[in-house]
Design an enzyme around this catalytic site. Structure first.
Site, PDB file in Angstrom:
ATOM      1  N   CYS A   1      -5.130   2.360  12.928  1.00 56.81           N
ATOM      2  CA  CYS A   1      -5.053   2.810  11.535  1.00 56.81           C
ATOM      3  C   CYS A   1      -6.377   2.636  10.811  1.00 56.81           C
ATOM      4  O   CYS A   1      -6.555   3.150   9.736  1.00 56.81           O
ATOM      5  CB  CYS A   1      -3.916   2.129  10.778  1.00 56.81           C
ATOM      6  SG  CYS A   1      -4.089   0.378  10.581  1.00 56.81           S
TER       7      CYS A   1
ATOM      8  N   SER B   1       0.845  -1.202   0.000  1.00 59.77           N
ATOM      9  CA  SER B   1       0.000   0.000   0.000  1.00 59.77           C
ATOM     10  C   SER B   1       0.875   1.245   0.000  1.00 59.77           C
ATOM     11  O   SER B   1       1.764   1.386   0.855  1.00 59.77           O
ATOM     12  CB  SER B   1      -0.881  -0.028   1.254  1.00 59.77           C
ATOM     13  OG  SER B   1      -1.672   1.135   1.309  1.00 59.77           O
TER      14      SER B   1
HETATM   15  N1  PLP Z   1      -2.437  -4.636   6.178  1.00 58.07           N
HETATM   16  C1  PLP Z   1      -1.709  -4.032   7.113  1.00 58.07           C
HETATM   17  C2  PLP Z   1      -0.646  -4.797   7.806  1.00 58.07           C
HETATM   18  C3  PLP Z   1      -1.901  -2.686   7.426  1.00 58.07           C
HETATM   19  O1  PLP Z   1      -1.178  -2.113   8.371  1.00 58.07           O
HETATM   20  C4  PLP Z   1      -2.898  -1.972   6.732  1.00 58.07           C
HETATM   21  C5  PLP Z   1      -3.123  -0.565   7.095  1.00 58.07           C
HETATM   22  O2  PLP Z   1      -4.102  -0.075   7.385  1.00 58.07           O
HETATM   23  C6  PLP Z   1      -3.640  -2.639   5.728  1.00 58.07           C
HETATM   24  C7  PLP Z   1      -3.386  -3.970   5.495  1.00 58.07           C
HETATM   25  C8  PLP Z   1      -4.680  -1.948   4.912  1.00 58.07           C
HETATM   26  O3  PLP Z   1      -4.052  -1.097   3.987  1.00 58.07           O
HETATM   27  P1  PLP Z   1      -4.847   0.134   3.335  1.00 58.07           P
HETATM   28  O4  PLP Z   1      -4.977   1.172   4.390  1.00 58.07           O
HETATM   29  O5  PLP Z   1      -3.975   0.594   2.205  1.00 58.07           O
HETATM   30  O6  PLP Z   1      -6.139  -0.399   2.863  1.00 58.07           O
END
Ligand code: PLP
Length: 379
Positions: free
Chosen positions: A314, A194
């Site tokens: 997050c 990402s």
């Molecule tokens: N996987 C992990 C380990 C993450 O830290 C995140 C962050 O939010 C995601 C997946 C999802 O990514 P995105 O925010 O780009 O959808």
């Protein structure tokens, strides 16, 4: 502000912004069009594809641009289910990101969850036992955990999964750009990343799909991305992702993180660093400050202009017990006293020092106001 929440999202690199601006202004053509302005845009998309491939040691045609890590993860999991209907089992760890946990709920078959130990690592013998030959379709594992930074033994996991006839998806959203990833030596079948976790803007991600495996797209329509992800390409985002990938040159973040941890541990010796015995990403620390309410700490630290998070924040502004710490055997009170600090190449040694000092002062303030050892809820 001292920004120590780069596991949630990173500041966009000014060089990345510069690289994408022409594609927001003059180079706006649809890359599928036939005129020369579109050919130039197509070329930029291809360059970005090569830059992302280089970051992870893949071939350019194994990179599919997506909108985010979540889309990449959902696509990988759904693709395996659609491509191998005869295989029913999805194996994930208890500590997966919500994107995987939620995608697993749509897996129309058996979802098997591998427990983790106190350091957040799965037991490889247990993994072997969970893989039912003939049934195991996919092992989907976080390469590095977003709360603790603990790095999974991807090599061993991949070998074990393949030996049982299962494919492997690595959620490398946190790992990409922080540790070396070379898929020439690590034959995972799918890998998600990402952009906003390594200084590209939000809204752009990529999925590596090995040439070896069958693929079924999640989004169908106009057939962009070689039929693997329909939808007109987010060209500025793609160019940004490529540029950001090219700037991931293994900045050594560990001294900043280690300095921060050492200052906290020497001033607050009852602090507990999660996964301290495991190999961890160089930029994340998850630390329990016993008896300190993390929500209150966030308020104090915010007043001191320090941005960090409580556990994993997050995906939501709400605080809820961390399923990661719970899986590692810590109770709710422990999790409620845990903060996550995550560094990026835009942090400095003096920021690491100032933030450590602010945390120490905030803990002393809370403890002396309380005069005891039970958790304080700040208003
Ligand atoms: N996987 C992990 C380990 C993450 O830290 C995140 C962050 O939010 C995601 C997946 C999802 O990514 P995105 O925010 O780009 O959808």
């Amino acid at each position: 502000m001292i920004y120590l929440d780069s596991a949630a999202t990173t500041p966009t690199d000014p060089a990345v912004v510069e690289a994408m601006l022409p594609f927001l202004r003059e180079h706006f053509a649809n890359p599928s069009a036939s005129y020369s302005a579109a050919r130039m845009v197509r070329k930029a998309v291809q360059t970005a594809r090569e830059q992302v491939a280089t970051l992870i040691g893949a071939h350019a045609d194994e990179i599919v641009f997506t909108s985010c890590g979540t889309e990449s993860i959902n696509t990988a999991i759904a693709s395996v289910r659609a491509s191998w209907p005869e295989k029913t089992d999805l194996i994930i760890a208890d500590t997966e990101h919500a994107a995987t946990l939620e995608a697993a709920k749509r897996w129309n078959g058996q979802v098997i969850r591998a427990p983790v130990n106190r350091d957040g690592l799965i037991d490889l013998n247990q993994l072997r036992a969970l893989l039912r030959p003939g049934h195991a379709a996919l092992v989907s594992i976080l390469w590095a955990n977003n709360e603790t930074g603990v790095i999974a033994p991807m090599h061993e996991i991949t070998e074990i999964a393949h030996a049982a006839g299962a494919l492997v998806h690595a959620d490398a959203v946190q790992a990409a750009g922080k540790i070396e990833i070379d898929l020439r030596n690590m034959p995972v079948d799918f890998l998600s990343l990402s952009g906003h976790k390594f200084h590209a803007p939000k809204g752009i991600g990529a999925l590596f799909v090995s040439q070896r495996v069958r693929f079924a797209p999640l989004l169908v329509g106009g057939g962009q991305e070689n039929g693997r992800r329909s939808g007109t390409e987010n060209v500025p985002g793609i160019v940004a992702l490529g540029k950001a990938a090219s700037l991931c040159d293994q900045h050594d973040l560990q001294p900043l993180r280690d300095h921060f941890e050492q200052r906290l541990i020497s001033a607050l010796p009852d602090s507990i660093i999660h996964g301290a015995q495991a190999i961890r990403l160089p930029n994340i620390t998850s630390i329990c400050l016993p008896g300190i309410d993390a929500a209150g700490m966030l308020i104090l630290l915010d007043k001191a202009n320090i941005a960090c998070s409580a556990g994993s924040a997050c995906h939501s502004a709400a605080l809820h017990p961390s399923h990661v710490l719970e899986a590692m055997g810590f109770d709710a009170a422990h999790a409620a006293s845990t903060l996550r600090f995550s560094f990026s190449r835009f942090n400095t040694k003096s920021e690491s020092e100032a933030a450590a000092q602010a945390v120490i002062e905030a803990v002393h303030k809370i403890r002396s106001a309380r005069g005891g050892s039970s958790a304080v809820i700040m208003n």
